[in-house]
Design a protein around this motif. Structure first.
Motif, PDB file in Angstrom:
ATOM      1  N   GLN A  72      -7.218 -27.928 -18.385  1.00 58.33           N
ATOM      2  CA  GLN A  72      -8.062 -29.082 -18.025  1.00 58.33           C
ATOM      3  C   GLN A  72      -9.519 -28.834 -18.467  1.00 58.33           C
ATOM      4  N   TYR A  73      -9.943 -27.613 -18.307  1.00 57.80           N
ATOM      5  CA  TYR A  73     -11.290 -27.198 -18.757  1.00 57.80           C
ATOM      6  C   TYR A  73     -11.447 -27.485 -20.259  1.00 57.80           C
ATOM      7  N   GLN A  74     -10.412 -27.086 -21.044  1.00 59.03           N
ATOM      8  CA  GLN A  74     -10.462 -27.312 -22.497  1.00 59.03           C
ATOM      9  C   GLN A  74     -10.530 -28.803 -22.810  1.00 59.03           C
ATOM     10  N   GLU A  75      -9.770 -29.582 -22.058  1.00 55.49           N
ATOM     11  CA  GLU A  75      -9.771 -31.028 -22.294  1.00 55.49           C
ATOM     12  C   GLU A  75     -11.149 -31.617 -22.069  1.00 55.49           C
ATOM     13  N   GLU A  76     -11.802 -31.150 -21.005  1.00 51.70           N
ATOM     14  CA  GLU A  76     -13.144 -31.672 -20.703  1.00 51.70           C
ATOM     15  C   GLU A  76     -14.148 -31.286 -21.788  1.00 51.70           C
ATOM     16  N   LEU A  77     -14.000 -30.088 -22.343  1.00 49.68           N
ATOM     17  CA  LEU A  77     -14.880 -29.695 -23.449  1.00 49.68           C
ATOM     18  C   LEU A  77     -14.664 -30.651 -24.624  1.00 49.68           C
ATOM     19  N   GLU A  78     -13.401 -31.002 -24.861  1.00 49.33           N
ATOM     20  CA  GLU A  78     -13.111 -31.943 -25.952  1.00 49.33           C
ATOM     21  C   GLU A  78     -13.746 -33.308 -25.692  1.00 49.33           C
ATOM     22  N   HIS A  79     -13.720 -33.739 -24.421  1.00 50.27           N
ATOM     23  CA  HIS A  79     -14.357 -35.026 -24.088  1.00 50.27           C
ATOM     24  C   HIS A  79     -15.851 -34.972 -24.422  1.00 50.27           C
ATOM     25  N   ALA A  80     -16.490 -33.846 -24.079  1.00 52.45           N
ATOM     26  CA  ALA A  80     -17.927 -33.689 -24.347  1.00 52.45           C
ATOM     27  C   ALA A  80     -18.185 -33.666 -25.852  1.00 52.45           C
ATOM     28  N   HIS A  81     -17.347 -32.922 -26.591  1.00 57.07           N
ATOM     29  CA  HIS A  81     -17.559 -32.797 -28.042  1.00 57.07           C
ATOM     30  C   HIS A  81     -17.359 -34.133 -28.748  1.00 57.07           C
ATOM     31  N   LYS A  82     -16.425 -34.914 -28.241  1.00 60.40           N
ATOM     32  CA  LYS A  82     -16.158 -36.230 -28.846  1.00 60.40           C
ATOM     33  C   LYS A  82     -17.415 -37.118 -28.735  1.00 60.40           C
ATOM     34  N   PHE A  83     -18.062 -37.081 -27.579  1.00 55.99           N
ATOM     35  CA  PHE A  83     -19.315 -37.832 -27.408  1.00 55.99           C
ATOM     36  C   PHE A  83     -20.404 -37.253 -28.322  1.00 55.99           C
ATOM     37  N   PHE A  84     -20.468 -35.947 -28.362  1.00 58.90           N
ATOM     38  CA  PHE A  84     -21.473 -35.228 -29.159  1.00 58.90           C
ATOM     39  C   PHE A  84     -21.380 -35.670 -30.629  1.00 58.90           C
ATOM     40  N   ASP A  85     -20.164 -35.650 -31.167  1.00 59.04           N
ATOM     41  CA  ASP A  85     -19.957 -36.032 -32.569  1.00 59.04           C
ATOM     42  C   ASP A  85     -20.256 -37.513 -32.790  1.00 59.04           C
ATOM     43  N   TYR A  86     -19.886 -38.314 -31.819  1.00 58.57           N
ATOM     44  CA  TYR A  86     -20.110 -39.762 -31.951  1.00 58.57           C
ATOM     45  C   TYR A  86     -21.603 -40.071 -32.090  1.00 58.57           C
ATOM     46  N   LEU A  87     -22.440 -39.397 -31.312  1.00 63.71           N
ATOM     47  CA  LEU A  87     -23.887 -39.642 -31.394  1.00 63.71           C
ATOM     48  C   LEU A  87     -24.394 -39.392 -32.818  1.00 63.71           C
ATOM     49  N   PHE A  88     -23.910 -38.327 -33.438  1.00 64.71           N
ATOM     50  CA  PHE A  88     -24.351 -38.045 -34.813  1.00 64.71           C
ATOM     51  C   PHE A  88     -23.855 -39.101 -35.787  1.00 64.71           C
ATOM     52  N   GLU A  89     -22.612 -39.534 -35.579  1.00 62.06           N
ATOM     53  CA  GLU A  89     -22.055 -40.575 -36.461  1.00 62.06           C
ATOM     54  C   GLU A  89     -22.898 -41.842 -36.406  1.00 62.06           C
ATOM     55  N   ARG A  90     -23.505 -42.094 -35.258  1.00 58.18           N
ATOM     56  CA  ARG A  90     -24.286 -43.320 -35.077  1.00 58.18           C
ATOM     57  C   ARG A  90     -25.791 -43.065 -35.233  1.00 58.18           C
ATOM     58  N   GLU A  91     -26.132 -42.002 -35.909  1.00 59.33           N
ATOM     59  CA  GLU A  91     -27.543 -41.650 -36.170  1.00 59.33           C
ATOM     60  C   GLU A  91     -28.329 -41.388 -34.899  1.00 59.33           C
ATOM     61  N   GLY A  92     -27.631 -40.941 -33.880  1.00 58.32           N
ATOM     62  CA  GLY A  92     -28.306 -40.537 -32.647  1.00 58.32           C
ATOM     63  C   GLY A  92     -28.337 -39.031 -32.575  1.00 58.32           C
ATOM     64  N   ARG A  93     -28.628 -38.514 -31.402  1.00 57.23           N
ATOM     65  CA  ARG A  93     -28.709 -37.069 -31.264  1.00 57.23           C
ATOM     66  C   ARG A  93     -28.354 -36.646 -29.839  1.00 57.23           C
ATOM     67  N   SER A  94     -27.595 -35.575 -29.742  1.00 58.12           N
ATOM     68  CA  SER A  94     -27.317 -35.039 -28.412  1.00 58.12           C
ATOM     69  C   SER A  94     -28.451 -34.134 -27.990  1.00 58.12           C
ATOM     70  N   LEU A  95     -28.869 -34.280 -26.757  1.00 58.63           N
ATOM     71  CA  LEU A  95     -29.985 -33.463 -26.267  1.00 58.63           C
ATOM     72  C   LEU A  95     -29.492 -32.203 -25.551  1.00 58.63           C
ATOM     73  N   VAL A  96     -28.176 -31.982 -25.572  1.00 62.44           N
ATOM     74  CA  VAL A  96     -27.580 -30.782 -24.970  1.00 62.44           C
ATOM     75  C   VAL A  96     -28.166 -30.541 -23.565  1.00 62.44           C
ATOM     76  N   PRO A  97     -27.855 -31.453 -22.641  1.00 61.91           N
ATOM     77  CA  PRO A  97     -28.444 -31.347 -21.295  1.00 61.91           C
ATOM     78  C   PRO A  97     -27.931 -30.137 -20.518  1.00 61.91           C
ATOM     79  N   SER A  98     -28.700 -29.731 -19.528  1.00 57.48           N
ATOM     80  CA  SER A  98     -28.266 -28.590 -18.710  1.00 57.48           C
ATOM     81  C   SER A  98     -27.160 -29.042 -17.762  1.00 57.48           C
TER      82      SER A  98
END
Ligand code: OFO
Length: 167
Positions: free
Chosen positions: A47-73
């Motif tokens: 489940q932990y791995q799945e959640e990391l994938e959910h985060a990475h999917k958002f992370f990649d999407y921001l770049f695809e849309r010319e945005g940026r992830s701020l890597v929050p704490s």
């Protein structure tokens, strides 16, 4: 088309939620290991791995849309639970909270006329239906065997082959 600033900010907030989720499930995996329930620990690790994938999917999407992830704490997770049932009830409550976050995100995308993000979020909306249902399914099994050491032993065995209970 560049992602609207409001949607970009809201997705950054959700990236934090997904990493918080991952860390919570990793803490649960550690707790289950400590309880000598290795099957549940395997399930939580997955489940932990799945959640990391959910985060990475958002992370990649921001770049695809010319945005940026701020890597929050991320926040420190809870580390103790009273029983396996208590842990899975906490997981279920957490998934309900995440569902409400995703629904708010859809609303933000809609209000910003960001059709692409709205479509992208469909995947998360469906994923939440599945995640809530999976947690509830395991809660029901734990309720059924409550008090039975043998029942818990058998369920732990089943949990190690993730996929048997959550399909
Ligand atoms: Fe558990 O679905 Fe992401 O957070």
């Amino acid at each position: 088309m560049k992602i609207p600033a409001k949607v970009e900010a809201a997705i950054n907030t959700q990236i934090k939620e997904e990493f918080d989720s991952a860390y919570l499930y990793l803490a649960m995996a550690a707790w289950f290991e400590d309880q000598d329930l290795p099957g549940f620990a395997v399930w939580m690790r997955s489940q932990y791995q799945e959640e990391l994938e959910h985060a990475h999917k958002f992370f990649d999407y921001l770049f695809e849309r010319e945005g940026r992830s701020l890597v929050p704490s991320i926040k420190e997770p809870q580390k103790e639970w009273k029983s396996p049932l208590d842990a899975f009830r906490a997981a279920y409550d957490h998934e309900q909270y995440i569902t409400s976050c995703i629904h708010k995100l859809v609303k933000t995308a809609r209000e910003a006329d960001d059709v692409a993000s709205e479509r992208f979020l469909d995947w998360y909306v469906n994923e939440q239906v599945e995640e809530e249902s999976t947690a509830m399914n395991i809660i029901k099994q734990l309720e059924r065997i409550e008090g039975s050491k043998y029942g818990l032993f058998m369920l732990d065995k089943e949990m190690s082959s993730r996929g048997t209970l959550d399909e």
